[in-house]
Design an enzyme around this catalytic site. Structure first.
Site, PDB file in Angstrom:
ATOM      1  CG  PHE A 120      37.700  27.224  36.830  1.00 25.19           C
ATOM      2  CD1 PHE A 120      36.407  26.877  37.208  1.00 25.19           C
ATOM      3  CD2 PHE A 120      38.778  26.663  37.527  1.00 25.19           C
ATOM      4  CE1 PHE A 120      36.186  26.005  38.268  1.00 25.19           C
ATOM      5  CE2 PHE A 120      38.562  25.788  38.584  1.00 25.19           C
ATOM      6  CZ  PHE A 120      37.272  25.461  38.960  1.00 25.19           C
ATOM      7  CG  ASN A 163      44.480  38.085  27.785  1.00 20.74           C
ATOM      8  OD1 ASN A 163      43.943  37.190  28.427  1.00 20.74           O
ATOM      9  ND2 ASN A 163      45.759  38.048  27.442  1.00 20.74           N
ATOM     10  CG  LEU A 194      42.303  34.742  40.528  1.00 17.31           C
ATOM     11  CD1 LEU A 194      41.895  35.983  41.295  1.00 17.31           C
ATOM     12  CD2 LEU A 194      41.164  33.755  40.560  1.00 17.31           C
ATOM     13  CG  ASN A 229      51.770  46.432  33.776  1.00 18.98           C
ATOM     14  OD1 ASN A 229      52.663  47.273  33.925  1.00 18.98           O
ATOM     15  ND2 ASN A 229      51.606  45.761  32.650  1.00 18.98           N
ATOM     16  CB  ALA A 262      45.623  33.544  41.978  1.00 20.57           C
ATOM     17  CE1 TYR A 316      50.206  28.742  36.466  1.00 26.27           C
ATOM     18  CE2 TYR A 316      50.787  26.815  37.760  1.00 26.27           C
ATOM     19  CZ  TYR A 316      49.929  27.858  37.496  1.00 26.27           C
ATOM     20  OH  TYR A 316      48.799  28.024  38.260  1.00 26.27           O
TER      21      TYR A 316
HETATM   22  N1  LIG Z   1      42.484  25.965  38.992  1.00 28.51           N
HETATM   23  C1  LIG Z   1      43.486  25.548  39.731  1.00 28.51           C
HETATM   24  O1  LIG Z   1      43.510  24.370  40.154  1.00 28.51           O
HETATM   25  C2  LIG Z   1      44.614  26.471  40.127  1.00 28.51           C
HETATM   26  C3  LIG Z   1      45.647  25.962  40.934  1.00 28.51           C
HETATM   27  C4  LIG Z   1      46.683  26.800  41.307  1.00 28.51           C
HETATM   28  C5  LIG Z   1      46.678  28.130  40.923  1.00 28.51           C
HETATM   29  N2  LIG Z   1      45.666  28.609  40.158  1.00 28.51           N
HETATM   30  C6  LIG Z   1      45.740  30.020  39.749  1.00 28.51           C
HETATM   31  O2  LIG Z   1      44.469  30.620  39.810  1.00 28.51           O
HETATM   32  C7  LIG Z   1      44.284  31.535  38.733  1.00 28.51           C
HETATM   33  C8  LIG Z   1      43.026  31.189  37.970  1.00 28.51           C
HETATM   34  O3  LIG Z   1      43.147  29.885  37.438  1.00 28.51           O
HETATM   35  P1  LIG Z   1      41.970  29.193  36.617  1.00 28.51           P
HETATM   36  O4  LIG Z   1      42.062  27.738  36.883  1.00 28.51           O
HETATM   37  O5  LIG Z   1      40.704  29.904  36.865  1.00 28.51           O
HETATM   38  O6  LIG Z   1      42.487  29.387  35.127  1.00 28.51           O
HETATM   39  P2  LIG Z   1      41.783  30.113  33.884  1.00 28.51           P
HETATM   40  O7  LIG Z   1      42.692  29.897  32.732  1.00 28.51           O
HETATM   41  O8  LIG Z   1      40.375  29.663  33.748  1.00 28.51           O
HETATM   42  O9  LIG Z   1      41.789  31.638  34.338  1.00 28.51           O
HETATM   43  C9  LIG Z   1      42.834  32.523  34.084  1.00 28.51           C
HETATM   44  C10 LIG Z   1      42.254  33.747  33.431  1.00 28.51           C
HETATM   45  O10 LIG Z   1      43.314  34.701  33.211  1.00 28.51           O
HETATM   46  C11 LIG Z   1      43.154  35.256  31.925  1.00 28.51           C
HETATM   47  N3  LIG Z   1      44.465  35.724  31.475  1.00 28.51           N
HETATM   48  C12 LIG Z   1      45.570  34.976  31.206  1.00 28.51           C
HETATM   49  N4  LIG Z   1      46.591  35.772  30.840  1.00 28.51           N
HETATM   50  C13 LIG Z   1      46.134  37.054  30.876  1.00 28.51           C
HETATM   51  C14 LIG Z   1      46.697  38.308  30.599  1.00 28.51           C
HETATM   52  N5  LIG Z   1      47.981  38.430  30.196  1.00 28.51           N
HETATM   53  N6  LIG Z   1      45.931  39.420  30.727  1.00 28.51           N
HETATM   54  C15 LIG Z   1      44.636  39.307  31.141  1.00 28.51           C
HETATM   55  N7  LIG Z   1      44.036  38.144  31.421  1.00 28.51           N
HETATM   56  C16 LIG Z   1      44.782  37.023  31.298  1.00 28.51           C
HETATM   57  C17 LIG Z   1      42.609  34.127  31.082  1.00 28.51           C
HETATM   58  O11 LIG Z   1      41.978  34.552  29.894  1.00 28.51           O
HETATM   59  C18 LIG Z   1      41.649  33.467  32.054  1.00 28.51           C
HETATM   60  O12 LIG Z   1      40.365  34.024  31.984  1.00 28.51           O
HETATM   61  C19 LIG Z   1      45.556  31.443  37.879  1.00 28.51           C
HETATM   62  O13 LIG Z   1      46.404  32.510  38.209  1.00 28.51           O
HETATM   63  C20 LIG Z   1      46.171  30.132  38.286  1.00 28.51           C
HETATM   64  O14 LIG Z   1      47.571  30.145  38.150  1.00 28.51           O
HETATM   65  C21 LIG Z   1      44.644  27.809  39.730  1.00 28.51           C
END
Ligand SMILES: NC(=O)c1ccc[n+]([C@@H]2O[C@H](COP(=O)([O-])OP(=O)(O)OC[C@H]3O[C@@H](n4cnc5c(N)ncnc54)[C@H](O)[C@@H]3O)[C@@H](O)[C@H]2O)c1
Length: 310
Positions: A12, A33, A74, A100, A115, A146
């Site tokens: 996202f 992934n 992220l 990594n 992030a 988490y």
């Molecule tokens: N959206 C929020 O409100 C929010 C709040 C706090 C923190 N975050 C952080 O921001 C980042 C993005 O969040 P988001 O809401 O876009 O979530 P999301 O799930 O849409 O995005 C995370 C992405 O990481 C990828 N991913 C997960 N594990 C992986 C791995 N081992 N190897 C490669 N890719 C991997 C997923 O396929 C996904 O595309 C995250 O790290 C999340 O912890 C988001």
């Protein structure tokens, strides 16, 4: 022009970040992934010669045949529905995966932004949350996979700065919403819109008096880029300080949809935080950043997305 790696780039926030970095003229490599992200989030970028897509798990050592200048990490499942389904994967992604990426940053002398999350504050006893608050976190509960993965990743970043001089940035992201969230994501905005578009009652956990502060995704992306480009190597809250009760958010969803919805009350999940509001004084003064999109406008844009997918 910089060469920038975005881990979690098909997610996202990651997909919006890739778009913005390309607009700024950078060369962007997205690694993902597709665990919780979607190929369709970035397919429209495939014709851009400055965009490359690598389907890879960050738990496997990262290698690219071009050096990079910056890394945004992220990559991590981020929604409560994932915490229950894949807690081990989440912990490994925050630990081994971030290791990594730090290794790759070190090898390239690249700057790396983590992030992180407001979850590092747990169910906070200090309100609003400033970056120097240590948090009230349960290490043995449904959200601990988490929360602790992100706390560990922050500590691992700092350790790499101290021992190897890696240039780190830590964004503590507060609730962010917008187009490309998964409808089944389990977070409040996609829940409400999915139910609203099916004409169902909106589910409210607890009394609905718990609060959230919601940041529109374009503001979040601007905050992340500002932090990456700054000289600030300590944690910075990135979020919108406008706080709203869940019950009032449900009413606002009705206004934006132009239709009144019933509310269905369910018990509050364990360890669900009661209050969340970032203190963004640090971001305002050091990054000259603050959110620009108000809740009504952000919800209208998000509704248009959910309508197009329903
Ligand atoms: N959206 C929020 O409100 C929010 C709040 C706090 C923190 N975050 C952080 O921001 C980042 C993005 O969040 P988001 O809401 O876009 O979530 P999301 O799930 O849409 O995005 C995370 C992405 O990481 C990828 N991913 C997960 N594990 C992986 C791995 N081992 N190897 C490669 N890719 C991997 C997923 O396929 C996904 O595309 C995250 O790290 C999340 O912890 C988001």
């Amino acid at each position: 022009m910089k060469t920038i790696l975005v881990a979690g780039g098909a997610g996202f926030i990651g997909s919006h970040l890739c778009e913005e970095l390309l607009k700024l003229g950078h060369r962007v490599f997205a690694i993902d992934n597709l665990l919780t992200g979607k190929r369709e989030n970035i397919e429209h970028l495939f014709q851009n010669p400055k965009f490359s897509w690598i389907e890879q798990d960050v738990r496997v050592p990262v290698y690219m045949n071009v050096p990079c200048d910056q890394i945004y990490n992220l990559a991590s499942p981020a929604s409560p529905v994932d915490f229950e389904k894949m807690p081990v994967t989440i912990l490994q992604t925050g630990s081994k995966g971030h290791q990594n990426l730090l290794d790759w940053a070190r090898a390239n002398k690249a700057r790396i932004l983590l992030a992180s999350t407001s979850e590092v504050y747990g169910d906070p006893l200090v309100h609003p949350q400033t970056e120097d608050y240590f948090g009230n976190v349960n290490s043995f509960g449904p959200r601990s996979c988490y929360d602790e993965s992100k706390r560990y990743a922050e500590a691992l970043s700092l350790a790499h700065k101290m021992e190897f001089g890696v240039e780190i940035r830590i964004a503590r992201i507060f609730n962010t919403y917008g187009p490309r969230m998964r409808p089944e994501d389990g977070r409040v905005i996609p829940n409400f819109f999915s139910q609203a578009l099916k004409g169902q009652p909106l589910t409210i956990y607890g009394t609905g008096n718990q609060t959230r502060s919601l940041c529109y995704v374009s503001d979040q992306v601007q905050g992340l880029i500002s932090l990456m480009e700054s000289s600030v190597d300590t944690p910075v809250n990135i979020g919108n300080p406008a706080e709203i009760k869940i019950i009032d958010l449900a009413k606002t969803i009705s206004e934006v949809c132009g239709q009144k919805f019933q509310h269905e009350f369910k018990p509050l999940p364990k360890n669900d935080p009661q209050q969340r509001r970032p203190d963004i004084t640090k971001a305002k003064s050091l990054l000259k950043w603050e959110p620009a999109i108000d809740l009504h406008e952000g919800l209208k844009r998000t509704l248009a997305f959910f309508k197009s997918r329903s």
